[in-house]
Design a protein around this motif. Structure first.
Motif, PDB file in Angstrom:
ATOM      1  N   LEU A 142     -32.627 -16.606  19.637  1.00  0.00           N
ATOM      2  CA  LEU A 142     -31.853 -17.476  20.527  1.00  0.00           C
ATOM      3  C   LEU A 142     -32.745 -18.138  21.570  1.00  0.00           C
ATOM      4  CD1 LEU A 142     -28.562 -15.431  21.007  1.00  0.00           C
ATOM      5  CD2 LEU A 142     -28.886 -17.543  19.689  1.00  0.00           C
ATOM      6  N   GLY A 143     -33.874 -17.503  21.898  1.00  0.00           N
ATOM      7  CA  GLY A 143     -34.852 -18.175  22.754  1.00  0.00           C
ATOM      8  C   GLY A 143     -35.334 -19.453  22.100  1.00  0.00           C
ATOM      9  N   HIS A 144     -35.707 -19.355  20.806  1.00  0.00           N
ATOM     10  CA  HIS A 144     -36.080 -20.563  20.053  1.00  0.00           C
ATOM     11  C   HIS A 144     -34.917 -21.556  20.014  1.00  0.00           C
ATOM     12  CE1 HIS A 144     -39.835 -18.911  18.747  1.00  0.00           C
ATOM     13  NE2 HIS A 144     -39.317 -18.028  17.910  1.00  0.00           N
ATOM     14  N   TYR A 145     -33.721 -21.049  19.728  1.00  0.00           N
ATOM     15  CA  TYR A 145     -32.555 -21.908  19.508  1.00  0.00           C
ATOM     16  C   TYR A 145     -32.231 -22.737  20.746  1.00  0.00           C
ATOM     17  CZ  TYR A 145     -27.690 -23.217  18.652  1.00  0.00           C
ATOM     18  OH  TYR A 145     -26.519 -23.927  18.518  1.00  0.00           O
ATOM     19  N   PHE A 146     -32.136 -22.077  21.894  1.00  0.00           N
ATOM     20  CA  PHE A 146     -31.740 -22.805  23.100  1.00  0.00           C
ATOM     21  C   PHE A 146     -32.853 -23.733  23.588  1.00  0.00           C
ATOM     22  CE2 PHE A 146     -28.619 -19.256  23.504  1.00  0.00           C
ATOM     23  CZ  PHE A 146     -27.481 -20.052  23.451  1.00  0.00           C
ATOM     24  N   ALA A 147     -34.120 -23.356  23.363  1.00  0.00           N
ATOM     25  CA  ALA A 147     -35.210 -24.261  23.713  1.00  0.00           C
ATOM     26  C   ALA A 147     -35.169 -25.505  22.837  1.00  0.00           C
ATOM     27  CB  ALA A 147     -36.557 -23.549  23.573  1.00  0.00           C
ATOM     28  N   ALA A 148     -34.865 -25.327  21.549  1.00  0.00           N
ATOM     29  CA  ALA A 148     -34.754 -26.478  20.648  1.00  0.00           C
ATOM     30  C   ALA A 148     -33.592 -27.371  21.059  1.00  0.00           C
ATOM     31  CB  ALA A 148     -34.586 -26.000  19.208  1.00  0.00           C
ATOM     32  N   THR A 169     -34.227  -4.245   8.316  1.00  0.00           N
ATOM     33  CA  THR A 169     -34.264  -5.705   8.387  1.00  0.00           C
ATOM     34  C   THR A 169     -35.695  -6.194   8.203  1.00  0.00           C
ATOM     35  OG1 THR A 169     -33.808  -7.642   9.804  1.00  0.00           O
ATOM     36  CG2 THR A 169     -34.473  -5.606  10.900  1.00  0.00           C
ATOM     37  N   MET A 170     -35.802  -7.444   7.778  1.00  0.00           N
ATOM     38  CA  MET A 170     -37.109  -8.105   7.742  1.00  0.00           C
ATOM     39  C   MET A 170     -37.202  -9.139   8.856  1.00  0.00           C
ATOM     40  SD  MET A 170     -37.884  -8.563   3.657  1.00  0.00           S
ATOM     41  CE  MET A 170     -39.518  -9.215   3.984  1.00  0.00           C
ATOM     42  N   GLY A 171     -36.373  -8.992   9.884  1.00  0.00           N
ATOM     43  CA  GLY A 171     -36.423  -9.892  11.024  1.00  0.00           C
ATOM     44  C   GLY A 171     -35.356 -10.964  10.946  1.00  0.00           C
ATOM     45  N   ALA A 172     -35.641 -12.087  11.565  1.00  0.00           N
ATOM     46  CA  ALA A 172     -34.706 -13.211  11.607  1.00  0.00           C
ATOM     47  C   ALA A 172     -35.513 -14.484  11.824  1.00  0.00           C
ATOM     48  CB  ALA A 172     -33.681 -13.020  12.726  1.00  0.00           C
ATOM     49  N   PHE A 173     -34.883 -15.615  11.535  1.00  0.00           N
ATOM     50  CA  PHE A 173     -35.559 -16.887  11.756  1.00  0.00           C
ATOM     51  C   PHE A 173     -34.525 -17.973  11.996  1.00  0.00           C
ATOM     52  CE2 PHE A 173     -34.536 -16.873   7.280  1.00  0.00           C
ATOM     53  CZ  PHE A 173     -34.213 -18.189   6.983  1.00  0.00           C
ATOM     54  N   ILE A 174     -34.971 -19.069  12.598  1.00  0.00           N
ATOM     55  CA  ILE A 174     -34.167 -20.284  12.684  1.00  0.00           C
ATOM     56  C   ILE A 174     -34.914 -21.375  11.932  1.00  0.00           C
ATOM     57  CG2 ILE A 174     -33.134 -19.674  14.917  1.00  0.00           C
ATOM     58  CD1 ILE A 174     -35.062 -21.755  16.170  1.00  0.00           C
ATOM     59  N   ARG A 175     -34.208 -22.433  11.582  1.00  0.00           N
ATOM     60  CA  ARG A 175     -34.847 -23.547  10.861  1.00  0.00           C
ATOM     61  C   ARG A 175     -34.660 -24.828  11.655  1.00  0.00           C
ATOM     62  NH1 ARG A 175     -33.394 -27.325   6.993  1.00  0.00           N
ATOM     63  NH2 ARG A 175     -31.253 -26.524   6.909  1.00  0.00           N
ATOM     64  N   LEU A 176     -35.774 -25.435  12.023  1.00  0.00           N
ATOM     65  CA  LEU A 176     -35.721 -26.734  12.678  1.00  0.00           C
ATOM     66  C   LEU A 176     -35.445 -27.800  11.623  1.00  0.00           C
ATOM     67  CD1 LEU A 176     -38.810 -26.416  15.060  1.00  0.00           C
ATOM     68  CD2 LEU A 176     -36.411 -26.013  15.607  1.00  0.00           C
ATOM     69  N   ASP A 188     -42.550 -25.072  24.372  1.00  0.00           N
ATOM     70  CA  ASP A 188     -41.318 -24.459  24.879  1.00  0.00           C
ATOM     71  C   ASP A 188     -40.576 -23.733  23.767  1.00  0.00           C
ATOM     72  OD1 ASP A 188     -41.984 -25.572  27.286  1.00  0.00           O
ATOM     73  OD2 ASP A 188     -40.421 -27.119  27.256  1.00  0.00           O
ATOM     74  N   ILE A 189     -40.457 -24.382  22.604  1.00  0.00           N
ATOM     75  CA  ILE A 189     -39.715 -23.782  21.496  1.00  0.00           C
ATOM     76  C   ILE A 189     -40.472 -22.598  20.912  1.00  0.00           C
ATOM     77  CG2 ILE A 189     -38.796 -24.216  19.183  1.00  0.00           C
ATOM     78  CD1 ILE A 189     -38.379 -27.158  20.088  1.00  0.00           C
ATOM     79  N   GLY A 190     -41.786 -22.754  20.734  1.00  0.00           N
ATOM     80  CA  GLY A 190     -42.574 -21.686  20.132  1.00  0.00           C
ATOM     81  C   GLY A 190     -42.694 -20.453  21.004  1.00  0.00           C
ATOM     82  N   ALA A 191     -42.865 -20.633  22.312  1.00  0.00           N
ATOM     83  CA  ALA A 191     -43.077 -19.494  23.209  1.00  0.00           C
ATOM     84  C   ALA A 191     -41.772 -18.844  23.649  1.00  0.00           C
ATOM     85  CB  ALA A 191     -43.867 -19.943  24.440  1.00  0.00           C
ATOM     86  N   LEU A 275     -45.985 -19.735  12.161  1.00  0.00           N
ATOM     87  CA  LEU A 275     -45.629 -18.627  13.042  1.00  0.00           C
ATOM     88  C   LEU A 275     -45.616 -19.106  14.492  1.00  0.00           C
ATOM     89  CD1 LEU A 275     -47.855 -15.828  11.454  1.00  0.00           C
ATOM     90  CD2 LEU A 275     -45.373 -16.079  11.230  1.00  0.00           C
ATOM     91  N   ASP A 276     -44.960 -18.335  15.349  1.00  0.00           N
ATOM     92  CA  ASP A 276     -44.931 -18.705  16.764  1.00  0.00           C
ATOM     93  C   ASP A 276     -46.347 -18.857  17.317  1.00  0.00           C
ATOM     94  OD1 ASP A 276     -42.186 -18.504  16.600  1.00  0.00           O
ATOM     95  OD2 ASP A 276     -42.102 -16.481  17.433  1.00  0.00           O
ATOM     96  N   GLY A 277     -47.243 -17.952  16.923  1.00  0.00           N
ATOM     97  CA  GLY A 277     -48.626 -18.058  17.368  1.00  0.00           C
ATOM     98  C   GLY A 277     -49.304 -19.314  16.854  1.00  0.00           C
ATOM     99  N   GLY A 278     -48.920 -19.769  15.657  1.00  0.00           N
ATOM    100  CA  GLY A 278     -49.455 -21.023  15.137  1.00  0.00           C
ATOM    101  C   GLY A 278     -49.025 -22.212  15.976  1.00  0.00           C
ATOM    102  N   HIS A 279     -47.764 -22.211  16.434  1.00  0.00           N
ATOM    103  CA  HIS A 279     -47.300 -23.274  17.326  1.00  0.00           C
ATOM    104  C   HIS A 279     -48.093 -23.273  18.629  1.00  0.00           C
ATOM    105  CE1 HIS A 279     -44.263 -23.787  14.433  1.00  0.00           C
ATOM    106  NE2 HIS A 279     -43.318 -23.017  14.938  1.00  0.00           N
ATOM    107  N   ILE A 280     -48.312 -22.065  19.160  1.00  0.00           N
ATOM    108  CA  ILE A 280     -49.032 -21.954  20.441  1.00  0.00           C
ATOM    109  C   ILE A 280     -50.472 -22.444  20.282  1.00  0.00           C
ATOM    110  CG2 ILE A 280     -49.713 -20.425  22.314  1.00  0.00           C
ATOM    111  CD1 ILE A 280     -46.665 -20.741  21.921  1.00  0.00           C
TER     112      ILE A 280
END
Length: 365
Positions: A142-148, A169-176, A188-191, A275-280
């Motif tokens: 949801l951090g990613h979601y609301f930043a997007a 679980t294997m985690g979760a993801f959102i799709r831009l 903002d979205i990645g971090a 990955l989030d680190g790739g965005h950063i």
């Protein structure tokens, strides 16, 4: 230089796009069908603050069926008109809901299976782990979601991934569903995801450690690996570095979820690809971020060989095939402001604090 073949862009479209640039861009030259057929490149320089006027330029281009890409070419700025407008259809939220409900069941089972009295059906015994795990994963996504949403990027709701295992679980993801505007929005979205996740993971971990007993291990068991942050958390709560002399914390469900939350954050912050680190890394280093790819692959191979951790072979395969593409923003010229640059650096530092070289190992006689 003009391409040899006849242009596929009409002169009427070129004139309309030039007018759209109007009071925003001082034009030097125009190239049709560059860098691909159907594209138009305008070179020159902006006479407005690009971070502020890009949205206005984009709306003007979209009226004519184009989206502007902003790129640096030597000392000039190129506006590349791409013949597409991003207008994705609404997402089907029922899929997200079904996956979330199934993940509740699998995480309940994962939390309950080591509880006394569990015979295979009393999955409600796993509610402390399930609730803690879903809070951490939900906050991350949801951090990613609301930043997007803040940056007007079309995005799906989180997809939770149920998986019968010791964590359920294997985690979760959102799709831009459309490209991101500029590096500031990408940061903002990645971090936002890992930072929001840690806001929940760290208190959950500390509470779990505070309520978990310390004592000698009995028989063969899974031992969770230490990251720098996790080792420090155990020291702060229990006053000593653990494990030591055959003694360690016996994690309850809440502490286990907190540890998994740190592990997932560390994996997401590997600085490659999508990955989030790739965005950063991309917002800090631009196309030079691709130089992290092979060091990351080699580092994981070394850990897989030296530490004998099979998990890293899986990650080597995943990153080799999926870690080469980066989320390049539409405007790749606007740089980070000072505050965002500090946030980006801080987030990369977090990677070294939460990364776990040996996630799990079996110890004991």
């Amino acid at each position: 230089m003009l391409p040899d073949s006849a242009p596929t862009v009409t002169l009427e479209s070129v004139g309309a796009l030039r007018s759209a640039l109007g009071d925003l861009f001082l034009l030097d030259d125009t190239t049709l069908d560059w860098p691909q057929p159907g594209h138009v490149r305008f070179r020159g320089r902006f006479i407005c603050d690009l971070a502020s006027c890009y949205d206005q330029l984009r709306r003007r281009f979209e009226r004519h069926g184009y989206t502007p890409l902003i790129r640096r070419e030597g000392n000039a700025t190129a506006v590349i008109a791409v013949p597409t407008v991003y207008d994705p259809p609404p997402s089907r939220w029922t899929i997200n809901l079904i996956l979330f409900l199934v993940t509740i069941v699998t995480t309940l089972f994962a939390g309950a299976m080591n509880e006394p009295g569990f015979t295979g059906t009393e999955i409600w015994l796993g509610w402390p782990f399930s609730l803690s795990m879903l809070l951490i994963l939900g906050a991350h996504e949801l951090g990613h979601y609301f930043a997007a949403r803040y940056h007007n990027v079309p995005v799906t709701l989180p997809y939770f991934i149920p998986f019968p295992s010791i964590i359920g679980t294997m985690g979760a993801f959102i799709r831009l569903k459309a490209p991101i505007k500029n590096r500031r929005a990408l940061l903002d979205i990645g971090a936002a995801g890992p930072l929001a996740g840690l806001v929940f993971a760290i208190p959950i971990l500390l509470f779990g450690l505070l309520t978990s007993p310390v004592g000698p291990a009995a028989g063969p068991h899974f031992q969770e690996g230490n990251s720098l942050l996790y080792a420090l958390a155990k020291f702060l709560v229990h006053g000593r570095w653990l494990p030591a002399a055959g003694v360690d914390v016996h994690l309850n469900q809440v502490a286990w979820a907190g540890w998994v939350g740190l592990l997932v954050t560390g994996l997401n912050l590997i600085p490659v690809g999508q990955l989030d680190g790739g965005h950063i890394s991309y917002v800090l280093f631009g196309k030079n971020a691709r130089r992290f790819f092979w060091p990351a692959i080699v580092g994981l191979i070394i850990m897989a060989l030296v530490l004998e951790v099979t998990t890293w072979w899986i990650w080597v395969a995943l990153l080799f095939f999926l870690g080469r593409s980066y989320a390049e923003p539409l405007d790749d010229v606007t740089r980070l402001d000072g505050r965002r640059r500090l946030i980006a650096i801080f987030t990369l530092v977090l990677f070294f604090l939460v990364f776990v070289p040996i996630p799990l190992q079996v110890v004991g006689p």
